[in-house]
Design a protein around this motif. Structure first.
Motif, short mmCIF file in Angstrom:
data_model
loop_
_atom_site.label_atom_id
_atom_site.label_comp_id
_atom_site.label_asym_id
_atom_site.label_seq_id
_atom_site.Cartn_x
_atom_site.Cartn_y
_atom_site.Cartn_z
N GLU A 137 56.67 104.68 38.39
CA GLU A 137 58.04 105.13 38.17
C GLU A 137 58.34 105.21 36.67
OE1 GLU A 137 62.23 104.05 40.37
OE2 GLU A 137 61.10 102.37 39.49
N THR A 138 59.15 106.19 36.26
CA THR A 138 59.57 106.29 34.87
C THR A 138 60.78 105.40 34.64
OG1 THR A 138 61.09 108.14 35.22
CG2 THR A 138 58.77 108.68 34.77
N PRO A 140 63.72 106.19 33.09
CA PRO A 140 64.99 106.81 33.49
C PRO A 140 65.22 106.76 35.00
CG PRO A 140 63.91 108.17 31.86
CD PRO A 140 62.92 107.11 32.24
N THR A 141 64.17 107.01 35.77
CA THR A 141 64.31 106.97 37.23
C THR A 141 64.63 105.56 37.69
OG1 THR A 141 62.77 108.82 37.51
CG2 THR A 141 63.16 107.42 39.42
N ALA A 142 63.98 104.55 37.11
CA ALA A 142 64.24 103.17 37.49
C ALA A 142 65.67 102.77 37.15
CB ALA A 142 63.25 102.24 36.79
N TRP A 144 68.38 104.75 37.02
CA TRP A 144 69.29 105.36 38.00
C TRP A 144 69.16 104.68 39.36
CZ3 TRP A 144 66.84 110.73 36.66
CH2 TRP A 144 67.25 111.10 35.37
N ARG A 145 67.91 104.42 39.77
CA ARG A 145 67.69 103.84 41.09
C ARG A 145 68.29 102.44 41.21
NH1 ARG A 145 64.35 100.20 42.53
NH2 ARG A 145 62.97 100.44 40.71
N ASP A 154 76.30 106.29 40.87
CA ASP A 154 75.25 107.29 40.68
C ASP A 154 75.41 107.94 39.30
OD1 ASP A 154 73.34 109.24 40.79
OD2 ASP A 154 74.19 110.33 42.48
N THR A 156 72.75 109.58 37.90
CA THR A 156 71.62 110.50 37.79
C THR A 156 72.02 111.68 36.90
OG1 THR A 156 70.93 109.91 40.02
CG2 THR A 156 69.98 111.90 39.06
N HIS A 159 72.37 110.66 30.31
CA HIS A 159 71.34 110.28 29.35
C HIS A 159 71.85 109.11 28.51
CE1 HIS A 159 68.92 113.73 30.44
NE2 HIS A 159 70.00 114.48 30.33
#
Length: 247
Positions: A137-138, A140-142, A144-145, A154, A156, A159
């Motif tokens: 996982e990246t 940024p994704t982590a 948001w998740r 949310d 998502t 930045h």
């Protein structure tokens, strides 16, 4: 880089790995599911299969890619970058560096500034929402998740400002496994609805004019501010105050 609080049971003069301490007997904090006999039958999906650091084959790559540099001892075992912790074994997914994310969400400006914290279900304190980065996982994704899972917020596509990569005094750390967190600052014009879920039992917007104001408000509510997150929150405040001074 903020310095996390350290285990006060280790004398300051004996914390460094460069100091010989033959009598050092750290407590093994490895839970049953990560002991060799258990790993031989089942590996949890959040953990690597290596029963000991000796079973890890990519130490060179791990050292090169580490967010916080670390060394290996004469056995080839990783050593906590800040020295002895009083604990050995592993209660984290990986030996050595385990990456986490801490999304710091702030709404409003100046006197109206608020920060979103959760009540952690594991230790019952007020903390930044966040958690471990999943394999592959990246960051940024982590971010948001974890934020979505624990607060329902949310972000998502937003930045954030990356504030840094820091050793965190996580309660699961040991001499050979520790947490390095990427903290990121999200700035919103106003508060949004937050609902506790996943590893959180509550999600609350707190006054965030200063760390003292935040800690006072948390204490007045009969709650406790997570000590390991104080340095991260302080740096977020420093960043916000610099922005305010420049505007």
């Amino acid at each position: 880089m903020p310095t996390p609080e350290i285990d006060k049971t280790i004398p300051a003069g004996l914390r460094s790995w460069a100091v010989t301490w033959p009598e050092y007997r750290p407590a093994d904090i490895t839970p049953p599911e990560l002991r060799p006999s258990a790993l031989a039958h089942h590996v949890p999906d959040w953990a690597e299969a290596a029963p000991t650091p000796t079973d890890v084959r990519d130490w060179g790559q791990r050292q090169r890619s580490a967010l916080v540099p670390f060394e290996l001892d004469e056995r080839g075992w990783p050593l906590h970058p800040l020295g002895r912790t009083g604990r050995t074994g592993r209660n984290l997914g990986r030996w050595a560096e385990n990456r986490a994310v801490d999304p710091i969400v702030v709404a409003g400006k100046r006197r109206q500034r608020r920060v979103l914290l959760i009540t952690r279900s594991d230790i019952g304190v007020e903390a930044i929402p966040g958690g471990m980065v999943d394999p592959g996982e990246t960051v940024p994704t982590a971010l948001w998740r974890e934020l979505g899972e624990e607060t329902g917020v949310d972000l998502t596509g937003h930045h954030p400002t990356i504030l840094g990569h820091d050793l965190v005094a996580d309660w699961r750390q040991s001499d050979h496994a520790w947490v390095v967190s990427t903290s990121a600052l999200y700035q919103l014009p106003t508060q949004v609805t937050a609902v506790a879920a996943s590893d959180a039992t509550d999600a609350t917007w707190w006054p965030f004019g200063s760390l003292v104001e935040l800690a006072t408000a948390v204490a007045a509510a009969g709650r406790t501010l997570y000590a390991a997150h104080r340095p991260l929150l302080r740096r977020a405040l420093d960043h916000l105050d610099r922005e305010q001074s420049a505007s």
